[in-house]
Every structure is written in C-alpha cells, then in structure tokens.
Design a protein around this motif. Structure first.
Motif, PDB file in Angstrom:
ATOM      1  N   ASP A  87       0.824  -1.191   0.000  1.00 32.64           N
ATOM      2  CA  ASP A  87       0.000   0.000   0.000  1.00 32.64           C
ATOM      3  C   ASP A  87       0.874   1.262   0.000  1.00 32.64           C
ATOM      4  O   ASP A  87       1.719   1.433   0.870  1.00 32.64           O
ATOM      5  N   ILE A 113       2.859 -16.337   8.294  1.00 29.23           N
ATOM      6  CA  ILE A 113       3.289 -14.935   8.440  1.00 29.23           C
ATOM      7  C   ILE A 113       2.276 -13.941   7.897  1.00 29.23           C
ATOM      8  O   ILE A 113       2.391 -12.755   8.172  1.00 29.23           O
ATOM      9  N   ASP A 114       1.278 -14.422   7.156  1.00 22.52           N
ATOM     10  CA  ASP A 114       0.337 -13.475   6.563  1.00 22.52           C
ATOM     11  C   ASP A 114      -0.746 -13.096   7.556  1.00 22.52           C
ATOM     12  O   ASP A 114      -1.621 -13.891   7.876  1.00 22.52           O
ATOM     13  N   LYS A 115      -0.671 -11.867   8.078  1.00 22.04           N
ATOM     14  CA  LYS A 115      -1.633 -11.419   9.093  1.00 22.04           C
ATOM     15  C   LYS A 115      -2.683 -10.499   8.495  1.00 22.04           C
ATOM     16  O   LYS A 115      -3.361  -9.776   9.208  1.00 22.04           O
ATOM     17  N   ARG A 116      -2.772 -10.442   7.164  1.00 22.76           N
ATOM     18  CA  ARG A 116      -3.728  -9.528   6.550  1.00 22.76           C
ATOM     19  C   ARG A 116      -5.153 -10.027   6.671  1.00 22.76           C
ATOM     20  O   ARG A 116      -5.384 -11.221   6.706  1.00 22.76           O
ATOM     21  N   VAL A 136       9.646  -1.674   6.523  1.00 22.34           N
ATOM     22  CA  VAL A 136       8.364  -1.571   5.815  1.00 22.34           C
ATOM     23  C   VAL A 136       8.357  -2.470   4.583  1.00 22.34           C
ATOM     24  O   VAL A 136       7.555  -3.396   4.489  1.00 22.34           O
ATOM     25  N   PRO A 162       4.931 -12.243   2.672  1.00 20.08           N
ATOM     26  CA  PRO A 162       4.256 -13.409   2.094  1.00 20.08           C
ATOM     27  C   PRO A 162       4.552 -13.580   0.604  1.00 20.08           C
ATOM     28  O   PRO A 162       4.819 -14.694   0.149  1.00 20.08           O
ATOM     29  N   PRO A 220       9.147  -6.512   5.457  1.00 21.05           N
ATOM     30  CA  PRO A 220       8.083  -7.193   6.243  1.00 21.05           C
ATOM     31  C   PRO A 220       6.714  -7.136   5.566  1.00 21.05           C
ATOM     32  O   PRO A 220       5.976  -8.115   5.599  1.00 21.05           O
ATOM     33  N   GLU A 221       6.389  -5.992   4.943  1.00 19.40           N
ATOM     34  CA  GLU A 221       5.049  -5.856   4.378  1.00 19.40           C
ATOM     35  C   GLU A 221       4.864  -6.686   3.106  1.00 19.40           C
ATOM     36  O   GLU A 221       3.732  -6.920   2.682  1.00 19.40           O
TER      37      GLU A 221
END
Lengths: 341, 222
Positions: B121, B219-222, B142, B149, B145-146
């Motif tokens: 984003d 690891i995907d916390k979205r 940023v 995935p 880590p972002e």
C-alpha cells in the motif's frame, strides 16, 4: 505555529501543468484546530502534504514551529517530521505489525530505547482507549479502532502539530463522532495544534476553531468557523454550510409556513454562538401573555457555540407581540418578522 | 520387492546424488534470495517517485534482469563456462553449478520481488516517510516485512525452478540426480534409475512447496 506565504505547487504531467496549490497564504495558531474544506481536487491533500514536506512547494515559504521547512535538507526535514505527525483516511497501518508494534514504529525511527518504547506505547494505548488490544493485528480491528491506532502512532513522539488527512472520511457517522471527540480531547489535553482536511462540513462544525475553504487550489474564504457558518461569502462556502444547516430548504418553505400559520406573527430568530445557551424561549413565555408556537427550528452546534434559526409563531395581543420582539432584540438575537399579519 | 522394481538402482549412489541435489538447491536458493532481493529492491527503489528514482539505473537493472531471465537455462550454462572457470577454476561438480544457477534464477526472483513490493500500500510508505523514516529503515521495516508473504511464495516457486535447473546442470556434469538420471539412467538405458531419480525430485518439490505454503500462511496477518 504554521504559516504559509504565497505558497504554490505545480505538477508537470503529460497533460500539461496542473496547479494544485495556487498562491496560498495561511496562518495557523498554536493550539487551535484548523480545518481546510474543499471538494476532491481542490488541492487540500497537496496542501496538507506541504506542511510536513511530503510535497515540496514550487513557490513560496512554509514556516512550521519557527522553522522554514521549504529549504532545509532531507535530514533536517526528518527531524521536523517527528514533531509534525500525520493520520490518514485509510489509516495506513503496517499489517505485519501488531497494534503495539505499529505504535512503537515512530519511536523506533526516532531511536528511542526499547524499555522507554514499551512504556510510551502502553501510555498511548490507554490514551486512545485501546486497552487489551495491544497484541491484535490491524486486520482484527474495526475502522474506528484502526484510526485510534493511527492517532496513537502519530502521537508517539509527542508532536506539536497533528495533520489529519480526511481522517474520518472512511468511517461511519457514529465512529466519526467518537474519533472527532478523541481529537478534541487530545487537542485540549496536550495543547496540540491540529490541521485537518475534509470534505465534510460536519467535521468542521464539530471540532474546528477556524476554517479555510479551498477551491481550484486557492483558499477562497477563511475565518472563524462560526462566522463562516453565519455569513458565508462564496457560493462554494454556502454549499458547504448548506450541508449542515439546510437553509435553502427553510427559504423554500417560508411561504408555506405563512399560509399554514395565518394567525399572529411569524418571526425568525437567528442565533449566533453563546445566546443559544440562554433560555430565551422560556423567558418569553413567562414574561408575555402570548401563545408561542415553534414552527421550525434548526440549531447546529459548532466548537465555539451554537448557531441556527428558529421560526416562532407569536399569537396574542398586538402590543404584547411587539414587546416580545423588542425583548428578543435585547437578547442580541437577530429577529426578522416574516409576515405582517 | 523394491529391488525387483528397481533392479539397477545403486542405493548409496542414489542417496549421494539426492544429497548433492539438495545441497545445490539449498545453496543456490539462498544465494538467489540474496541477489534477487537486492535486484528487486533496486528495480523498485529506482522506479519513478521512489526514494532512489533514477531512469538510467532503473533501465540498466531492468535490462540486466530481462536479458538473463530470457536466456534458456541450458544455453546460459554453456555461455557461463568461461566465467565459472575464472571464478572457481573448475566447471565440474556441484559448486561449479552455482554461478549459472544463481545468474539464471536471481533475475526471475527479482521480478517476483518487484511484484511483491509494488503491492505494498502506497499509503503505508507515505506514512513511514511522514514519521521521518530513512530509506534504509523503510527497506528493513516496511518494504521487506510488508511484502514478506509474496517474497516467501516467490522464493518457493524459484526454489522449485532451481530443483529443475540443478537437474539440467547435471547434464553437463554438476552431479546430483540430474547427472545420475542422464548418465546411469538414459545413457545406460536403465529406465528404473531415471524413474527413481524422478520420484526423489518429485518428493523434494512437494516438500519445498509444503514448507513454502506453511510459512506464507503463518506470516500473513492480513
């Protein structure tokens, strides 16, 4: 606190030059909540990004907290940004971090040691009312909670200015109110200067001390919120004010009202600020032998007081009616007689 | 029973070849991840409106990536023989496969890294800048880590391609299951050796995919 002198910002695109901000002059005072309202494309997003150097102006000077930020280098600008923080319409949280880690992020950037970070994060979580949510990920939060995280994150480095970029536009009305209340409370508690941009007049009405109206990159009107609400000069301002007060509707129906209430006199009271706090109506009824009928009313509350109109039907002895109108005049409420019997 | 199905398979040799394949895949995946990430970040950061926006650097990186991604791997190996010789003083054995494996796979992974980074984003990057973050902070705290995935699922796909590449490198003597299948299986007409090599490679691929999917999910916390 923040002053803009002849600031403009032009973008060169393939379609030609776009003037997003056109020769804007503004002075924002320490500790006030300053609103900038405009429709999309008015240049308000660019304007607010000029205040923390995310955009560089193509002309003019911007002074934030005594520092000229237009000519300083990236390093100094980063220092300034610790004290001028920002919250966003879409919150812009890092999904990969928990609430606590998101709030700690600006502290990491500022180089705060870990134990101090933890203490500060806990303070902030409490301040924005997110107790017990520290280990949640943003995806587990509602919009309002996400914005609370955004606010906590923005406050982490104890900024002097908070920039709000359409901070409530993605929230439902109830959540909007809660977030606006939070902004007011941190403004009062921390003495923080808040600059917000919005396209919703309700937001300006609810929390701002002063407002600037933008159209086509220019500030077309500026002043105390109450004054602007009371006496909008520009057509665009009138349209914004209509969003909350609906005066046009009032105008259309006055003729109907005259037909509907043929007896006595219809008078229109216009309230500005403090007077609304006084119990004018009950005094009117107690002191005069009159039938008082509320025909139509529209009172809105702004941060510096209420304003609005009230249309009353006064029926009874003609001299009593005249005395009553005189009485209302003395309360410094402007009065207008709509029909003459 | 298993010896009647695979009469010609020399099990210790098969095991040794499998370990060589595993070794080549593991080391080349690590090297590819490092170089691919660096290339992908460079592609992203030099693109317009990013921190190191630079048309020339962006074009050069893009050209490098596209060229090495387009050359068929078997040809790349041959083209790189002089380079490998210069670098390692040999063109045989598992280690000699690394230059070709990494140069072949890193550009491929760089493209996937770029896709992952572009999906972040823009608002989050703007928020980080608004907090006064340096570019290095933005990269480590940023960007990586972002997009993690996407980076992990990308390296999973790349790793599986690398298993295939090691087999191809086997043809020119890099060792591993590819060499075994080619020399003992194909050239000596022992189909069971080829088949067993294939089975082991399939098992390896399934395990890699399973591990990759597990990590991505976790690891995907979205």
């Amino acid at each position: 606190m923040i002053s803009l002198k002849d600031v403009s910002k032009k973008f060169n695109t393939k379609q030609g030059t776009i003037i997003a901000v056109d020769d804007v002059n503004l002075d924002i005072k320490q500790g006030e909540i300053f609103g900038i309202i405009g429709y999309s494309g008015a240049g308000k997003s660019t304007l607010i990004r000029l205040l923390n150097g995310l955009e560089k102006p193509t002309g003019g000077k911007i002074i934030v907290n005594g520092k000229e930020i237009t000519s300083i280098n990236e390093d100094k600008l980063r220092q300034v940004r610790h004290k001028v923080s920002m919250i966003f319409q879409h919150f812009n949280l890092l999904w990969s971090r928990t609430v606590a880690e998101n709030i700690a992020f600006p502290l990491e950037i500022a180089g705060v040691p870990k134990d101090q970070r933890l203490a500060r994060v806990n303070e902030l979580i409490e301040l924005v009312g997110l107790e017990g949510r520290g280990n949640y990920y943003p995806s587990q939060l509602s919009g309002g909670q996400k914005q609370r995280v955004g606010i906590a994150r923005a406050l982490a480095n104890r900024p002097e200015v908070l920039l709000c970029d359409e901070a409530t536009s993605a929230l439902d009305p109830e959540t909007t109110d809660a977030i606006l209340d939070l902004l007011v409370s941190i403004n009062e508690k921390l003495g923080l200067t808040i600059v917000l941009i919005t396209h919703e007049m309700q937001v300006i009405q609810k929390i701002c001390n002063r407002v600037a109206v933008m159209e086509g990159g220019r500030v077309v009107e500026e002043g105390d919120v109450l004054e602007v609400f009371q006496n909008p000069q520009q057509p665009i301002t009138k349209r914004f004010v209509t969003q909350v007060s609906d005066t046009t509707q009032t105008m259309q129906t006055i003729q109907n009202l005259v037909d509907l209430y043929p007896n006595g006199k219809l008078i229109k009271l216009t309230f500005v600020g403090e007077q609304t706090e006084q119990p004018i109506l009950s005094r009117l009824i107690k002191q005069f032998k009159l039938e008082v009928n509320i025909v139509q009313g529209n009172i809105s509350h702004t941060k510096s007081g209420a304003f609005g109109t009230l249309i009353l039907q006064l029926d009874g002895d003609a001299s009593a009616i005249d005395e009553a109108i005189q009485f209302i005049h003395e309360q410094k409420v402007s009065t207008e007689v709509i029909n003459n019997d | 029973m298993i010896n009647t199905l695979f009469p010609n398979v020399d099990w210790p040799k098969m095991w040794e070849a499998a370990l060589e394949t595993l070794y080549m895949t593991a080391v080349s995946t690590i090297l590819t991840a490092i170089f691919g990430l660096a290339l992908g970040l460079l592609l992203f950061l030099t693109s317009p409106q990013q921190a190191w926006a630079n048309k020339l650097a962006n074009w050069l990186t893009g050209a490098f990536v596209n060229i090495f991604r387009s050359i068929p791997f078997i040809i790349l190996i041959i083209l790189l023989i002089p380079f490998t010789k210069l670098l390692l003083d040999t063109i045989r054995g598992p280690n000699a496969a690394f230059p070709a494996l990494v140069i072949g796979a890193a550009p491929f992974y760089a493209r996937m890294v770029l896709i992952g980074l572009r999906e972040i984003d823009k608002g989050v990057l703007e928020a980080a800048r608004s907090m006064g973050a340096k570019t290095s902070t933005i990269i480590w705290k940023v960007l990586l880590p972002e997009s993690m995935p996407a980076l992990v699922s990308g390296i999973t796909v790349t790793c599986i391609s690398l298993v295939g590449y090691t087999a191809m490198a086997g043809i020119i003597g890099a060792g591993g299951l590819g060499t075994l299948a080619f020399l003992d299986g194909f050239q000596r007409n022992q189909t069971d050796v080829t088949l067993m090599s294939t089975i082991l490679i399939l098992i390896l691929v399934f395990i890699i995919q399973w591990i990759g999917d597990m990590i991505t999910m976790k690891i995907d916390k979205r």
